[in-house]
Design a protein around this motif. Structure first.
Motif, PDB file in Angstrom:
ATOM      1  N   TRP A 139       0.827  -1.211   0.000  1.00 42.00           N
ATOM      2  CA  TRP A 139       0.000   0.000   0.000  1.00 42.00           C
ATOM      3  C   TRP A 139       0.862   1.262   0.000  1.00 42.00           C
ATOM      4  N   MET A 143       1.148   4.263  -2.922  1.00 39.39           N
ATOM      5  CA  MET A 143       0.885   5.670  -2.580  1.00 39.39           C
ATOM      6  C   MET A 143       2.009   6.583  -3.047  1.00 39.39           C
ATOM      7  N   ILE A 187      -3.996   5.844   4.270  1.00 37.69           N
ATOM      8  CA  ILE A 187      -4.848   6.218   3.127  1.00 37.69           C
ATOM      9  C   ILE A 187      -5.481   7.591   3.363  1.00 37.69           C
ATOM     10  N   PHE A 190      -2.839  10.041   2.713  1.00 36.54           N
ATOM     11  CA  PHE A 190      -2.600  10.081   1.275  1.00 36.54           C
ATOM     12  C   PHE A 190      -3.625  10.982   0.592  1.00 36.54           C
ATOM     13  N   GLU A 191      -4.867  10.862   1.018  1.00 34.77           N
ATOM     14  CA  GLU A 191      -5.948  11.687   0.471  1.00 34.77           C
ATOM     15  C   GLU A 191      -5.650  13.172   0.683  1.00 34.77           C
ATOM     16  N   ALA A 285      -5.507  -2.506  -4.426  1.00 35.22           N
ATOM     17  CA  ALA A 285      -4.814  -1.338  -3.862  1.00 35.22           C
ATOM     18  C   ALA A 285      -4.662  -0.233  -4.906  1.00 35.22           C
ATOM     19  N   ARG A 288      -8.146   1.319  -5.687  1.00 35.13           N
ATOM     20  CA  ARG A 288      -8.616   2.115  -4.539  1.00 35.13           C
ATOM     21  C   ARG A 288      -7.900   3.462  -4.475  1.00 35.13           C
ATOM     22  N   LEU A 289      -6.597   3.454  -4.639  1.00 33.46           N
ATOM     23  CA  LEU A 289      -5.825   4.689  -4.479  1.00 33.46           C
ATOM     24  C   LEU A 289      -5.921   5.587  -5.709  1.00 33.46           C
ATOM     25  N   GLU A 290      -6.079   4.982  -6.885  1.00 34.66           N
ATOM     26  CA  GLU A 290      -6.200   5.822  -8.085  1.00 34.66           C
ATOM     27  C   GLU A 290      -7.519   6.579  -8.120  1.00 34.66           C
TER      28      GLU A 290
END
Length: 370
Positions: A139, A143, A187, A190-191, A285, A288-290
């Motif tokens: 993860w 990121m 996360i 990261f946001e 992962a 979700r992050l993209e």
């Protein structure tokens, strides 16, 4: 003794080092990231590591020796932590090289720990990072891949010099701090980091020429090892593109799946399950992050590794993972199709696997894209 000693973590990139430090600290270890090495680290590495051994080994070991010789740490209280993998790359031998270097430099009491998950000889009794570490790193690396992609898209066009670097550094530090609590916290940070980069003002009316940097893993991302090639290219009016760090880990899952499907290789049942399960986790992962990253107008969803492999198989099959393996021609072909016309293949001296899949494949690539 592991929990009372401090583990010193060398660099692949600065962001990678911070993420790795946080992922290990989450397990209760005392961990410190080593400063990013430069020419002094290279000199020490060459002094205590055989000069014909791969350059990244010299750099990582030199980074540790630079700090140890400065007296910053008590040698009785530290452990040198190194990456290790079972492969044909000399990454498999860094620990042996480091042991020799530490002994000859006057630090025989400093133990070495590695990320080797196949420690069948119990070389590091009591030290096991395990599956939790691997998931946190997965993860975390996705990121920083996304944050670095945005960094390189924004920085050449920023209105206020240095603003992109400041927003990126703050985001990486926050993600690393969040990772010490767990992936969910990371996360959330990261946001916030993506939102911070969204606030950076840039002017991109005219696109600068793009140049893609690819080659040996550490040399790609370690500015002290590649003598700040990224900074040099940006100062000379170019936009730098680089590969995703996570792909070099994911490709082994693709290799095993191809070996099982296409060549009928038999793996133990649990290894088969973990291989297919790992592929699912990578995809989850990234997806979700993209979704978060796409808030930024400059972010473009990455091409998934199986698609990259499919296009590259006729030139270098996905089961060839020696060095960076098929990732070098795969990335070059992919970005050439997207309009990138300039490429730098970074080859560390003495790296035979990358000499073959980097330099050795150039003729075929030029035939495909004159």
């Amino acid at each position: 003794d592991w929990k009372r000693k401090t583990l010193l973590i060398p660099n692949v990139s600065r962001a990678f080092c911070k993420i790795a430090t946080a992922a290990i600290r989450r397990q209760g270890f005392r961990v410190e990231p080593l400063p990013l090495g430069g020419r002094d680290a290279i000199k020490l590495g060459k002094k205590y590591v055989h000069n014909d051994i791969c350059f990244p080994a010299q750099m990582n070991i030199g980074e540790a020796l630079t700090v140890l010789e400065s007296g910053q740490y008590d040698p009785d209280d530290v452990v040198l932590a190194l990456a290790k993998y079972q492969c044909d790359c000399r990454l498999a031998h860094y620990a042996s090289l480091a042991r020799k270097a530490l002994d000859e430099a006057g630090f025989p009491q400093i133990p070495i720990a590695t990320t080797d998950t196949l420690d069948t000889k119990n070389m590091y009794p009591g030290f096991n990072l395990g599956l939790g570490f691997q998931l946190r790193m997965l993860w975390g690396i996705v990121m920083i891949d996304i944050l670095e992609d945005l960094l390189r898209k924004i920085r050449p066009y920023e209105a206020v010099p240095g603003e992109t670097d400041r927003a990126f550094t703050a985001a990486v530090d926050a993600v690393a701090a969040g990772l010490e609590s767990g992936v969910r916290k990371a996360i959330r940070e990261f946001e916030k980091g993506v939102d911070g980069l969204c606030r950076v003002v840039y002017r991109r009316e005219e696109r600068k020429p793009r140049v893609f940097i690819i080659g040996e893993y550490l040399l790609n991302y370690h500015p002290g090892s590649n003598f700040q090639v990224e900074e040099y290219l940006e100062k000379n009016g170019m936009e730098v593109v680089m590969p995703r760090m996570i792909d070099v880990f994911r490709r082994d899952y693709l290799r095993k799946i191809s070996e099982m499907k296409d060549f009928h290789v038999r793996y133990p049942f649990m290894e088969t399950i973990s291989t297919y399960g790992g592929e699912v986790i990578f995809d989850f992962a990234i997806t979700r992050l993209e979704k978060i990253a796409l808030r930024h107008p400059l972010y473009e969803a990455c091409t998934r590794l199986p698609d990259l492999a499919e296009a590259t198989d006729p030139i270098m099959h996905r089961t060839f993972t020696s060095g960076e393996g098929w990732l070098i021609p795969g990335e070059i072909l992919h970005h050439a199709a997207l309009g990138v016309h300039s490429f730098v293949i970074l080859q560390p001296f003495g790296c035979l696997p990358n000499h073959i899949c980097g330099r050795g494949v150039v003729k075929r690539l030029k035939e495909e894209h004159p």
